[in-house]
Scaffold this active site. Structure first.
Site, PDB file in Angstrom:
ATOM      1  N   ASN A  97       0.852  -1.179   0.000  1.00 38.31           N
ATOM      2  CA  ASN A  97       0.000   0.000   0.000  1.00 38.31           C
ATOM      3  C   ASN A  97       0.892   1.236   0.000  1.00 38.31           C
ATOM      4  O   ASN A  97       1.348   1.696   1.045  1.00 38.31           O
ATOM      5  CB  ASN A  97      -0.915  -0.018   1.221  1.00 38.31           C
ATOM      6  CG  ASN A  97      -1.939  -1.134   1.160  1.00 38.31           C
ATOM      7  OD1 ASN A  97      -2.926  -1.050   0.440  1.00 38.31           O
ATOM      8  ND2 ASN A  97      -1.683  -2.201   1.918  1.00 38.31           N
ATOM      9  N   GLU A  98       1.164   1.736  -1.183  1.00 38.62           N
ATOM     10  CA  GLU A  98       2.083   2.844  -1.366  1.00 38.62           C
ATOM     11  C   GLU A  98       1.418   4.173  -1.012  1.00 38.62           C
ATOM     12  O   GLU A  98       0.205   4.241  -0.797  1.00 38.62           O
ATOM     13  CB  GLU A  98       2.567   2.871  -2.823  1.00 38.62           C
ATOM     14  CG  GLU A  98       3.314   1.622  -3.264  1.00 38.62           C
ATOM     15  CD  GLU A  98       4.761   1.569  -2.762  1.00 38.62           C
ATOM     16  OE1 GLU A  98       5.086   2.303  -1.814  1.00 38.62           O
ATOM     17  OE2 GLU A  98       5.555   0.785  -3.320  1.00 38.62           O
TER      18      GLU A  98
END
Length: 642
Positions: free
Chosen positions: A162-163
């Site tokens: 989850n950037e």
């Protein structure tokens, strides 16, 4: 009262944090918690639903779980696992696959039912991914959710993949990887260009539903992002900050990863301190830099309004503190890194005697010596010390394939020009070119190619050391076995490396050792090389009298420097010496322009080195010291018996 003190000390921290002495101690604690969960569920006749992570961080956790299974009967028959993520596209039997990782580190060694193992599928057709991700979520929900989710943290602040920009309610999905994430993975893939641009990951919303969440982080490399995640404002720019909203999360850190948290980095802001010499220096330097005022201009009001009233009261008046710290900083600066002959050395970082020392510079890679301490290297040689350099590894992984071919071509053409037989060279060239054409990402080079690449770097290192003023007999190539052995096996034994280093040290009997002190990545070559030197010296100190008069100095590389309050020897460089150092670095032609492993910094190594040392000089100037062109910095390592 103790509880109140702890709350005050951790008041900047927005999540529970447990700090352990090292990654091993922390990993054992996490493994015990997982084992207790599994056993507790088994006693109730229930299944344990675990969310698992990959990467270097959980490796020791999995190793301990395997030990508990083999030696203490921990069973995984009631365990169902869901992994956080997988690269896309990715074949499950690829070396970089998280399927391979989990099998190698856990599943192949325990009694888990393979039907209970779930890892995102990196082989799906693009049109099938949405439905697959939805089904992944539904499986977790149908089982009542995750009992425990284990997390690491990336330097972008990502959890799972989850950037930055991920939503707090996001579910399992296909994502695009951040450029920094891909750079960090580049060594595993043989270059960033080979790292997939996408991945399938559990979402933050999925992670949040777990009844327990443990985020683990080790080493200084993670310290900056850990501080943001724990003490920073909640922001999609750092997805791990969303964990502040969870009532079920705990951060488990080692001391290095926790080092930038306020209670460790600037403890005077949150509690009363024991004001020893080291803490006073750090605090005064911090105050000077925070207020952008020279040390000697700091006032009592500056102390009182910046959390240092206790220091002013206990150790004041503050002007006396300022003078003491100013003098300490001044005394770190020396133009005589080997000691100044016939001078009072009571306030100098190095001893005056013997006037001419035997010094050895250990260089993990063939260019670390000139990049990191090239000016000091040249200064030691110019001042008449017997300087040796030991290149600990060949550095043969950091040469481009086309450079290797070019050198084979040169050797062939030269042999032809001399009327020599070129048949073997031509076969070597043909085979090397075919291998390179067919080469897969991260595939290990042939022995012949590795040899050529190693010889390229050896020639460059010799040229650089000669330029610094060394005779050829003082240039040593250790080619420590661990470096090439590590290309083929993760199970390493360093005994032969230690023995080779002991033999070299016994032969030279130095009064000074310089070694790379970049410990931010504990799995990196620099850390391994230092550990080998450390073990060698510890053994020698038990029997060899000369070791009692041998000092070990640490230097750092092109990426970052020691903090000012840590520096014990600062060697100033003139503009002419900076230029000489640059020319020494230029001898490493294969590393110029675009090295194979450039790290996060797009600048050339010589530019990084010059700007790093100029920044150190600027910081000294800001504290009120003399203004220098550049400064190379060192910290003395002291052995347990010193």
């Amino acid at each position: 009262m103790a509880r109140l003190n702890l709350l005050e000390e951790t008041r900047f921290e927005k999540v529970p944090v447990s700090v352990y002495s090292d990654p091993t101690a922390a990993s054992l604690a996490v493994a015990r918690r997982i084992a207790d969960l599994i056993r507790g569920k088994e006693e109730k006749g229930e299944q344990a639903i675990l969310g698992l992570a990959t990467g270097a961080t959980p490796v020791k956790v999995y190793a301990e779980l395997v030990r508990l299974h083999r030696e203490e009967g921990l069973s995984f028959r009631n365990v169902i696992t869901f992994n956080l993520d997988e690269y896309y596209p990715m074949l499950p039997d690829s070396e970089q696959s998280y399927v391979t990782f989990m099998n190698r580190n856990l599943f192949d060694h325990v009694d888990i039912d393979r039907a209970n193992v779930h890892i995102p599928d990196g082989t799906l057709a693009m049109e099938d991914i949405h439905d697959y991700c939805l089904a992944y979520e539904q499986k977790i929900t149908a089982l009542g959710g995750l009992d425990l989710q284990v997390l690491g943290i990336g330097r972008t602040g990502h959890i799972g993949f989850n950037e930055p920009g991920s939503a707090p309610n996001s579910g399992t999905r296909l994502v695009t990887l951040d450029d920094l994430t891909r750079r960090d993975a580049s060594r595993d893939f043989g270059g960033k260009e080979n790292v997939p641009t996408k991945a399938i990951t559990m979402g933050i919303g999925t992670i949040f539903k777990a009844r327990e969440i443990i985020l683990m982080a080790w080493n200084q490399k993670k310290a900056e992002i850990v501080k943001k995640a724990i003490e920073g404002e909640i922001s999609s720019d750092v997805p791990a900050t969303y964990l502040q909203l969870s009532e079920s999360v705990e951060f488990v850190l080692d001391e290095d990863a926790a080092s930038q948290l306020t209670r460790f980095d600037t403890p005077w802001l949150v509690k009363d301190c024991v004001w020893d010499r080291k803490t006073i220096k750090k605090a005064v330097v911090w105050l000077s830099q925070t207020l952008n005022k020279p040390v000697l201009k700091l006032t009592e009001d500056d102390y009182n309004t910046n959390g240092m009233a206790q220091l002013a009261t206990e150790k004041g008046p503050v002007y006396h503190i300022n003078i003491d710290i100013f003098n300490q900083l001044q005394h770190t600066i020396t133009g005589w890194p080997g000691g100044k002959p016939n001078a009072d050395d009571s306030q100098r970082p190095e001893r005056r005697d013997p006037a001419k020392k035997r010094s050895i510079i250990f260089s993990p890679h063939p260019d670390d010596d000139v990049i990191s301490m090239g000016g000091t290297f040249i200064r030691l040689a110019d001042q008449g010390h017997e300087v040796h350099v030991a290149y600990q590894t060949s550095g043969n992984t950091a040469v481009w394939d086309d450079d290797a071919l070019r050198f084979i071509e040169f050797a062939t053409d030269f042999a032809k020009s001399q009327g020599l037989d070129t048949q073997k060279l031509e076969v070597l060239y043909r085979d090397a070119r075919q291998f390179i054409t067919d080469k897969k990402p991260n595939q290990i080079d042939t022995v012949e190619l590795l040899t050529v690449k190693g010889l390229i770097r050896k020639g460059e290192a010799i040229a650089g050391a000669r330029f610094a003023g060394l005779p050829d007999e003082n240039i040593h190539f250790q080619n420590l076995p661990f470096y090439d052995r590590g290309k083929f096996s993760k199970m390493l034994d360093y005994e032969d490396d230690i023995q080779a280093t002991m033999e070299l040290l016994q032969r030279i009997k130095p009064q000074q050792i310089f070694a790379a002190g970049d410990f931010a990545d504990p799995h990196g070559t620099h850390k391994v090389c230092f550990d080998i030197i450390h073990h060698a010296m510890k053994r020698l100190r038990k029997t060899e009298a000369w070791t009692k008069d041998c000092w070990l100095w640490l230097y750092r590389g092109a990426w970052h420097e020691f903090e000012i309050h840590e520096i014990e020897m600062a060697v100033p460089l003139s503009p002419q010496e900076v230029l000489r150092k640059r020319h020494a670095i230029f001898k490493h032609q294969s590393q110029k322009d675009l090295p194979v492993f450039p790290g996060d910094d797009a600048r050339e190594f010589w530019v990084r080195a010059e700007e790093r040392t100029r920044e150190t000089a600027r910081l000294y100037d800001g504290l009120g010291m003399a203004e220098y062109e550049a400064i190379e910095a060192f910290v003395r390592w002291k052995f347990e018996d010193e």
